[in-house]
Enzyme design. Structure first.
Site, short mmCIF file in Angstrom:
data_model
loop_
_atom_site.label_atom_id
_atom_site.label_comp_id
_atom_site.label_asym_id
_atom_site.label_seq_id
_atom_site.Cartn_x
_atom_site.Cartn_y
_atom_site.Cartn_z
N GLY A 59 -0.54 38.66 49.49
CA GLY A 59 -0.17 39.34 48.22
C GLY A 59 -1.26 39.79 47.40
O GLY A 59 -2.28 39.38 47.44
N CYS A 60 -1.04 40.77 46.58
CA CYS A 60 -1.95 41.69 46.06
C CYS A 60 -2.73 40.74 44.90
O CYS A 60 -4.02 40.83 44.91
CB CYS A 60 -1.39 42.95 45.30
SG CYS A 60 -0.20 42.62 44.17
N ASN A 61 -2.05 40.07 44.21
CA ASN A 61 -2.80 39.22 43.17
C ASN A 61 -3.68 38.15 43.94
O ASN A 61 -4.96 37.89 43.68
CB ASN A 61 -1.96 38.48 42.19
CG ASN A 61 -1.07 39.41 41.46
OD1 ASN A 61 -1.56 40.16 40.78
ND2 ASN A 61 0.20 39.06 41.57
N VAL A 62 -3.25 37.80 45.03
CA VAL A 62 -3.87 36.58 45.85
C VAL A 62 -5.13 37.22 46.56
O VAL A 62 -6.27 36.61 46.45
CB VAL A 62 -3.02 36.16 46.91
CG1 VAL A 62 -3.68 35.22 47.88
CG2 VAL A 62 -1.80 35.71 46.59
N ALA A 92 -7.20 39.72 45.17
CA ALA A 92 -8.07 39.82 44.07
C ALA A 92 -8.57 38.50 43.73
O ALA A 92 -9.86 38.39 43.50
CB ALA A 92 -7.34 40.60 42.91
#
Lengths: 347, 347, 347, 347
Positions: free
Chosen positions: B149-152, B154
């Site tokens: 996941g993208c937030n993950v 970062a």
């Protein structure tokens, strides 16, 4: 008879917002507007959005030009208000700058410095004091008021109910703020150019070096916090106005989600400019744009054992000019809400 | 001979970004693009920015249309990839969705659920494993890869060096993210309308309820963290792309600022797509727009006893499509950087 | 005694803006707010920026719920107001939609169509009529008012002084508008998603097909134009509010730059909500955000033999809700400026 | 062997974009980057998005530092390139500034002025010349090239097919442009601050005074237009990049909609960087962000007797740096598309 009012620093963003609010205030008359490099111009040329005041002429920012008013608002960079207002004895002076906010001289020297240390009454009427009173009581009749920093207001209003009620620990606070660009003023700096800001999020003053830090600590100590420690990081995002503060704190042992909600709702039940949203609702900054309202959303993250508080304000209104007007209203014995709105301009 | 590639879900944002990257990848040929309601149209009508691929015709997203390729990228909502790719035995399948990321079935049931539980190799080559290896080693030769996941991504890239090196405590992490709107996809929801987003910052999934939470914990445990706990709050800000993660962690007793910097710099010294900026420098999301780069800035807040880590990625590239291409490159034995850039499109 | 007011369509953008203005109007009481799918909810859940009205309950949009008020504002899609308001005989009905703007049935059938053709009094008080009167005169005492389209208002106010004074030719007009997204309403359409709008400018209704075209022609003919022809192109730009219209017209032979300036200044000398800026000054939309003001800048391009007129309005205020309130004020004999401001919210 | 390249003015937006494109160009080596106040710094500190070039050191912008390269790109303010490049005899010099674009000395004196008048070969390969050739032919082997202004490129590519084919009249052209802020460069001016630009549209250079006007006229005369007259108004909108030009022209008597479409499609059938969209389709600037593509949409407004042409470019790529690289490719005998992309970065 209306109060005669002067605004020092009328060509900046804070000064412009003061004038926007004062223009529709029923109890004041804007008599004097001052500027530095723009002195001599009509206000309409510098603040074209203020049509009703376009005819006013900007005069130099001098003690003479500021004397003889009932109220003087100072919207100038740090270090300017001290000398300028030293002799305005019979005037209510309200400083939107940072000069007179801190009560601790060492903190003031470290983060600001200069010749004119000395705290004025603090212009956050909703500040909860450990003795059960609110800051509002101290503003009545005051003649020197220091308006809080905008980030400080967002964080203080977000966290103080939990500190005051002992449901959160004061020593491990974290706040990250999404902030609009107007908080940085009209200064000509590369990182504030539209081309740099569009489509981008950029942190600044990372690592505890922001000047607002000691003021946050001071407030939460006033609310009863001992050993207040906060990690505070502002992030510039592509909007002109608004602060969305995400603040988290560890729960005190035994504090339940119900305790948390009760603490916040009780603190603000009668406040005209702070509202706690129902469970599951959180504010966005557009909801408060142009208004003096603070909206707060609350959640308890059980897995992380933390409260997460979202607080939204308009940095130029509740964060600066609105707080100044609200403080004037209280100090001068006017209705606290005069000239202020609770409704945002959205979308 | 180039690899033949299919992209399932080519009319969405993730699918479009995969195609943008693959269009200039020297070692692939885009053979098939699939869609749901847009099937039958030319790609040029749906993704008008992809001029070089405008002639491709979107076909239905079916197992048949996806069979017979060397590589299939799946850019579909949760729950779709399981059945669709069940029989693509000789194909490298790379799923940009959430179906195959979690190794813990209970967490998966709680946050996602469905019929096709089962973790694939995890497409974050830079993930530091407690045994001293990196996730990259496990991707070589893999034929099923789940993109993080993208937030993950970062947050993981921001915090893992400190966990791996024991300079930060894993049990009191706080991350607040400024995120662009494209991460929410092309879904027609009121809160994603431009009128709602312009000039506003809005939090969502507040209080530990975001689906990415267990994946972050999983990663930091892989890096050696015990009792990982994180308070994670995403904030939508007015930009299409980009994630700026502000992550903080309490220092382990005795860990100095120099230890901190050494941990991060060592972790990423040889990584082509992660760069630690010098002391006093912090990234903005525009710096990585369109690129597969992760930029990281670090500060130690002595007063708060916390490390503050700023990590910036493009959610559609390193956060999704770039990670997928990077993973494909490794799995297929191509140069890891093929088809990817480290330079952002700024301003 | 205040006028009792109902707003039909209170959950949309136009309805919300009507309520924002009416909430501080000294002479009205908001009695009823109606919605379609949101009926049954509190207004605070749907329009969270309207704190002072948060307690109101949305009821169904029916003729019954709208009956019994002094004033009914209709903020509904095209085709809804006719049946809904057919029997509100003793009520001042102000329609923000397009149903009752056009006087020419053929144009109406071509661009709109439906069962309820029939022009109401036109809610643009500043409209110059060829007989030397203004539309304001016709609004006093009216009980059915059709509020103009937002693009129409920007263009009409921009060009009519030149038509009325015969200093510009009416047969070769060109207007290109930069428009904010709120004009398109809260409709769930892909091209209105924030991800599509951010960082992008997009034209729509290109080639003379926009429904506002016949209304512009109608107005400029009322002002005395013969053979009015206009090429009108709106361009969506990344902002929520605002219209900046760039309108050009060929000079009539013999008309000087001084004639041009005189025509515009004379037309608006006494208008409270239209202001012509001095030579060399031009408005931006932020100057009028949230206000009912129209700002106009003028230049003569000698080489091109054309006047260039820039007009700026807030599409939701002077373009919709503000015009509605202004019209109500006139129709009901209240001060024309009641509840309206001339100052924008900037920056 | 790669061409050795210097970029003068590497710390600005145009210089940064040149470097971004050149960094992935297969046939060049970036040898020298120069700056004024930033000389002595690493490029990474000034252009943090250019990771692959972060190690380069900025040197002073002097003739000496620019000598000895195969190609020198000049991205400096007006008036700087003349003296700087006077003695670079064996070098291909490509000037992104305005100094060498105009062939008419009187126009040059009026709009620019200075010591170094003199047109270089014009870097718009797609320019249609009245003799049936294209400008491309003149660029092969050139050693001095002047890159067009960004607004000029958008308008010229939009209108020239109609002029060249005699389907539109050249004497009543109107163009209004929505332009991103990066076109104004990194200059510190109040009106370019993010707070001023967010949520606002602002015209500038209204009334035919923009310096790009004579260059547009020059181009359309080269295409065969006689008595070319254009009213041209740029409008700053809240985006960093992009130009959306809405250009209209009166149809020549007898010209049909089919003639119009044929003229445009024929003109660009073989152009790699200009594409005419099908009937009913119009570009948005996001479609071309980061790419060298020009997208064009066309409509005939029968009622207004006008063609409306929408052309979209990225002002920093096709409008500046991409045109420079494309011109270099042609002049140096490289593939015209080397180092350039036709796919935009969207959303």
């Amino acid at each position: 008879m209306p109060l005669s009012v002067a605004v020092a620093g009328a060509s900046g963003y804070a000064g412009g917002e003061l004038l926007r609010l004062l223009a529709t205030h029923p109890d004041v008359e804007i008599t004097t507007v001052t500027a530095h490099s723009n002195a001599g111009q009509r206000l309409g040329a510098v603040q074209p959005h203020l049509r009703s005041l376009a005819h006013l002429e900007l005069v130099d920012t001098t003690p003479e030009n500021l004397s003889g008013h009932d109220v003087v608002f100072v919207a100038l960079p740090h270090g300017k208000s001290g000398e300028l207002t030293a002799h305005l004895d019979d005037t209510l002076v309200i400083d939107c700058g940072a000069d007179h906010r801190l009560t601790d001289e060492a903190a003031w020297e470290k983060f600001y410095g200069g010749e004119y240390f000395g705290a004025w009454e603090y212009g956050l009427p909703e500040l909860l004091r450990a003795d059960g009173t609110r800051q509002r009581d101290r503003l009545a009749g005051a003649n020197r008021i220091a308006v809080p920093g905008c980030n400080v207001t967002a964080i203080t209003l977000g966290l103080q109910p939990g500190i005051r009620s002992n449901v959160i620990r004061p020593d491990d606070l974290v706040s990250v703020l999404a902030v609009g660009t107007s908080g940085a003023g009209k200064s000509l700096k590369t990182h504030l150019l539209a081309s740099e800001i569009h489509g981008s999020a950029a942190p600044y003053a990372v690592g505890g070096v922001h000047r607002h830090t000691p003021e946050i600590v001071q407030n939460l100590e006033v609310s009863g916090g001992e050993g207040v420690t906060i990690s505070f990081t502002p992030v510039l995002v592509p909007m002109s106005r608004g602060i969305l503060a995400t603040s988290t704190a560890t729960l005190e042992p035994g504090a339940s989600a119900a305790d948390v909600r009760a603490a916040w709702e009780l603190a603000y039940a009668n406040e005209p400019f702070v509202h706690v949203l129902p469970e599951g609702h959180f504010p966005k900054t557009a909801d408060v744009l142009g208004s003096n309202m603070t909206l707060i959303g609350l959640a308890v993250d059980e897995a992380a054992d933390r409260v997460v508080v979202i607080s939204a304000i308009d940095n130029l209104v509740k964060g600066t000019a609105g707080a100044a007007v609200q403080s004037m209203n209280i100090a001068a014995g006017l209705p606290e809400q005069a000239g202020l709105t609770v409704n945002g301009v959205a979308p």
